[in-house]
Scaffold this active site. Structure first.
Site, PDB file in Angstrom:
ATOM      1  N   ARG A 207       0.836  -1.143  -0.147  1.00 59.73           N
ATOM      2  CA  ARG A 207       0.058  -0.054   0.021  1.00 59.73           C
ATOM      3  C   ARG A 207       0.862   1.282   0.016  1.00 59.73           C
ATOM      4  NH1 ARG A 207      -2.924  -2.812   4.104  1.00 59.73           N
ATOM      5  NH2 ARG A 207      -4.673  -3.959   3.034  1.00 59.73           N
ATOM      6  N   LYS A 229       2.084  11.083 -11.786  1.00 55.66           N
ATOM      7  CA  LYS A 229       1.344   9.972 -12.674  1.00 55.66           C
ATOM      8  C   LYS A 229       1.980   8.696 -12.975  1.00 55.66           C
ATOM      9  CE  LYS A 229      -2.086  12.910 -14.996  1.00 55.66           C
ATOM     10  NZ  LYS A 229      -2.283  13.183 -16.487  1.00 55.66           N
ATOM     11  N   GLU A 271       7.143  16.915 -26.069  1.00 56.72           N
ATOM     12  CA  GLU A 271       6.722  17.347 -25.044  1.00 56.72           C
ATOM     13  C   GLU A 271       7.224  18.834 -24.442  1.00 56.72           C
ATOM     14  OE1 GLU A 271       4.091  15.981 -23.489  1.00 56.72           O
ATOM     15  OE2 GLU A 271       4.215  13.941 -23.898  1.00 56.72           O
ATOM     16  N   LYS A 313       5.769  22.192 -15.792  1.00 60.72           N
ATOM     17  CA  LYS A 313       5.324  21.139 -15.405  1.00 60.72           C
ATOM     18  C   LYS A 313       5.223  21.068 -13.771  1.00 60.72           C
ATOM     19  CE  LYS A 313       4.068  16.569 -15.541  1.00 60.72           C
ATOM     20  NZ  LYS A 313       3.885  15.374 -16.298  1.00 60.72           N
ATOM     21  N   GLU A 323      -5.538  16.451 -11.575  1.00 61.45           N
ATOM     22  CA  GLU A 323      -5.948  16.777 -12.805  1.00 61.45           C
ATOM     23  C   GLU A 323      -7.348  17.216 -12.795  1.00 61.45           C
ATOM     24  OE1 GLU A 323      -4.292  14.915 -16.150  1.00 61.45           O
ATOM     25  OE2 GLU A 323      -5.974  14.950 -17.043  1.00 61.45           O
ATOM     26  N   ARG A 327      -4.199  20.911 -15.003  1.00 66.93           N
ATOM     27  CA  ARG A 327      -3.432  19.845 -15.292  1.00 66.93           C
ATOM     28  C   ARG A 327      -3.865  19.025 -16.811  1.00 66.93           C
ATOM     29  NH1 ARG A 327      -0.105  15.530 -11.460  1.00 66.93           N
ATOM     30  NH2 ARG A 327       1.052  14.544 -13.194  1.00 66.93           N
ATOM     31  N   ASN A 331      -1.981  17.711 -21.575  1.00 64.44           N
ATOM     32  CA  ASN A 331      -2.115  16.653 -22.431  1.00 64.44           C
ATOM     33  C   ASN A 331      -2.640  17.266 -23.866  1.00 64.44           C
ATOM     34  OD1 ASN A 331      -2.086  14.415 -20.855  1.00 64.44           O
ATOM     35  ND2 ASN A 331      -3.819  15.044 -20.025  1.00 64.44           N
ATOM     36  N   HIS A 334      -2.587  14.815 -26.713  1.00 69.11           N
ATOM     37  CA  HIS A 334      -2.562  13.411 -26.454  1.00 69.11           C
ATOM     38  C   HIS A 334      -3.815  12.541 -26.441  1.00 69.11           C
ATOM     39  CE1 HIS A 334       1.149  15.060 -24.306  1.00 69.11           C
ATOM     40  NE2 HIS A 334       1.275  13.842 -23.817  1.00 69.11           N
ATOM     41  N   HIS A 338      -2.942   9.339 -28.102  1.00 70.14           N
ATOM     42  CA  HIS A 338      -3.302   8.173 -27.504  1.00 70.14           C
ATOM     43  C   HIS A 338      -4.170   7.111 -28.511  1.00 70.14           C
ATOM     44  CE1 HIS A 338      -2.887   9.360 -23.096  1.00 70.14           C
ATOM     45  NE2 HIS A 338      -1.860   9.382 -23.628  1.00 70.14           N
ATOM     46  N   HIS A 351       5.843   7.506 -28.028  1.00 69.20           N
ATOM     47  CA  HIS A 351       4.727   8.433 -27.413  1.00 69.20           C
ATOM     48  C   HIS A 351       4.762   9.797 -28.188  1.00 69.20           C
ATOM     49  CE1 HIS A 351       2.056  10.070 -24.540  1.00 69.20           C
ATOM     50  NE2 HIS A 351       3.003  11.246 -24.051  1.00 69.20           N
TER      51      HIS A 351
END
Lengths: 449, 449
Positions: A207, A229, A271, A313, A323, A327, A331, A334, A338, A351
């Site tokens: 955990r 993330k 990026e 960032k 987010e 935030r 993206n 993205h 994606h 990517h």
């Protein structure tokens, strides 16, 4: 490296490593670093504040940052020959705040890593490409002068297509078989895939255990290693399973880029370009001038681009960790990207390559909506081409493939797909579901056969 | 049900549903509940405070709580015939605080669930045993008067042996195939295994979505559904992969216990007994008197035991959410118990059965250390036997099996196994690695052939 956000006096001190305004000269780089850290942080905070001001149209003290850009970067000595004092960018998240160290030769400064290790056991998670180049050095940095620490490592296959539950289980297997306990530290040594998987493993093992990022690609250094993330892909979509889990520190040794393949370099620059487009016009202009230096791996140009990207960032993440709005603007491109990665198969395109084509589509759509003028479209295409990045999706992508993958994007809320689109002068964007669907359709049809 | 922590005036109002001190009689149970909620909360806070005081030896206003125990519980009408006003126990965790609703017929009060649903899409995670009994009722509670909400469900195989990554992936598969987005809600409907897996799935799906617990076993109602521990087992140990992730609410409808098998009932009582041993002597004494009523499923006795257990758990979790110390005391008997579950094979013994034998071992070891007197050993054995729980581990368990599994327990820190042991008068315990290893060896040898 730290120079671009420091006052002229500090700049001289740091770039020459000879003169200093301290009453007593520092005996080691570490000593120097420790004594300089406070003033460095103050300067960075000023830079961060000024970038906020800039976005609101008041250039104010941002002048200081831009004045140190291209010319001074080139004037500094190459940073990959000796260890340097790291530049520090702080990610401000209350009791989960952490530093990003940026510089050449940082893996030769064991104290940087060691002060962030908890307990006596470390698990380094890396891959088959990075391990032969960097693993020994990292193990040495972790254990140098520190015989009580023992280090295990798990070497995963390299590539986005292995960013899945089966590979993640190998990390858990190794941690459990090694009988690591809650007071251990996981170290991610590699690119974005390793960072995301190791971070999620650290979040979920018992955990939650301590976690350090050592990113070794431009992509990871300017984006994925910062902000917490973490996660893995599902066969139906990218990063659908994961956690928000912040590292204890991010250590960016720019020397790790020396062996980075050309395509990986360009992928990371996508990026970097993104930060310029969405929130930092001045940085975008710097990139337009310095793209040849970045492509030629000028170490100072790279270090400056990394630092400025991390500052952008860090500021966004500090304001919106989970987010809920701001935030999401990180993206840009993205959602389309994606879809390309998923539709085309993970690992076919890197990517950043997918993001590059995705950004072109987002910019195209913004233009169709009348939200930006055509000069931004042209500058986006030009800079991506200068970085040898793709500006259209793969020919096999269809409108239906885009729509199908975009429907499971994390930015869908109550069935409505929200997108990041540019709006206004360069450096401004919106995250919105309030756009004419016709423009999206037109963009998809314009880019797919 | 709420009576045991309320003032005599409220007690009468709530238990008869006829008289009330409000100026205008409530028109519905919901109305009644809403208007009463504030005074109810005050009483619970007082009870919570008093349990703190009690542990420090000052009985003070705890008298109020204990005075309403056995006799009054039996005097109330059966609670499984009509919907009741829920008792509310608050888990105080700042902006992640949430209520636990306890009562009969709560699934017939749709507003209780619906006010905690985010978005328009719900995924109910349940198992093959619970689904035929409760799923329709829960779907109806979620959608009654609320046609915009759509509910998906995933029905997993039942049992601890399925608490693994393969089963967890079925939840992700269902969520992703159903195109759920970030504004969805996961509902765990079942026992501890379902709650732990659904909670971890909610924590990791899209990096975290809303989550509601509807526990249907005593074990889940008194322990696992409260406090945000979620996770799955690894073949080498229990709960080694997971997250701390708090639900939005816990809804305990005591009617769900009507069909609970005898062994499951007893298994849950092991955790109830645990609260008495580690921190609540008065509750332990109440249990000694009321174990026959609990075993006979007297609904009011069960409701009181659940409420008092939730209060204990909520207080501990509020003080130490991430288990840096105090919360670990909730694991009395669990280190030995986990060894039994792992060594003997998941699902052979129920969790509470293993914990019962584990508590006997922890109590035995505490006695060998000279930390408690023999009356506590005897009372522990007596109450566990009254609950028809095992007081020795399975005969096949060896000393080596215990040691091997205990070495990977989450409570090991830097190689040292810390244990929860009783120390002092009944209701006091310590969490410590500072004990004579000989006592542990002697206990293991005394309980293994």
């Amino acid at each position: 490296m730290a120079s671009s956000s420091l006052s002229p006096k500090h700049l001289v001190s740091l770039s020459t490593h000879r003169t200093t305004s301290l009453s007593k000269p520092p005996s080691t780089a570490a000593d120097f670093f420790l004594r300089f850290r406070n003033s460095d942080s103050v300067s960075l905070r000023c830079s961060s504040l000024s970038s906020q001001l800039n976005r609101n149209g008041a250039p104010a003290c941002r002048m200081k940052v831009s004045a140190t850009s291209a010319a001074q970067v080139v004037a500094q000595p190459p940073s990959n020959t000796t260890s340097t004092v790291p530049t520090i960018v702080d990610v401000d998240l209350g009791d989960r705040s952490y530093p990003i160290y940026i510089g050449s030769g940082l893996l030769d400064q064991p104290h940087l890593l060691q002060k962030h290790v908890h307990g006596k056991r470390v698990l380094v998670v890396t891959n088959t490409t990075v391990a032969p180049i960097c693993l020994d050095k990292v193990v040495s940095a972790l254990t140098h002068g520190n015989p009580n620490v023992s280090v295990e490592s798990v070497i995963l296959p390299d590539g986005e297509k292995y960013k899945n539950m089966d590979t993640l289980m190998k990390v858990f297997d190794k941690a459990i078989e090694s009988r690591l306990d809650r007071r251990c530290t996981f170290v991610a040594l590699g690119g974005g895939v390793i960072g995301d998987m190791c971070g999620f493993a650290a979040a979920a093992f018992l955990r939650g255990v301590n976690f350090i990022q050592i990113p070794t690609t431009v992509m990871a250094q300017v984006d994925s290693s910062v902000g917490g993330k973490t996660g893995i892909n599902h066969r139906l979509g990218k990063n659908l399973i994961g956690a928000f889990y912040q590292p204890e520190c991010v250590l960016i040794d720019t020397d790790t880029l020396n062996t980075l393949p050309e395509r990986e370099l360009a992928s990371g620059l996508a990026e970097v370009i993104k930060y310029g487009l969405i929130r930092d016009a001045e940085f975008f202009e710097w990139q337009e001038k310095n793209m040849p230096a970045l492509m030629a791996r000028d170490p100072n140009a790279l270090a400056y681009a990394i630092k400025r990207s991390c500052e952008n960032k860090a500021e966004v993440v500090s304001l919106d960790e989970k987010e809920s709005g701001l935030r999401a603007t990180l993206n840009l491109g993205h959602t389309f990207g994606h879809a390309i990665e998923t539709g085309f198969g993970y690992g076919q395109w890197l990517h950043g390559e997918a993001v590059a084509a995705g950004m072109v589509m987002a910019v195209d759509m913004s233009y169709r909506l009348g939200w930006i003028d055509d000069s931004i479209v042209k500058r986006t295409l030009d800079i991506l081409q200068a970085a040898k990045l793709p500006i259209t999706p793969p020919e096999t992508m269809t409108v239906e493939m885009f729509k199908s993958v975009m429907a499971v994007d994390k930015k869908v809320a109550d069935g409505l797909l929200r997108l990041i689109l540019l709006k206004g002068p360069l450096g401004n964007c919106v995250f919105t579901g309030d756009y004419d669907r016709k423009a999206l359709d037109e963009t998809l049809h314009a880019f797919c056969k």
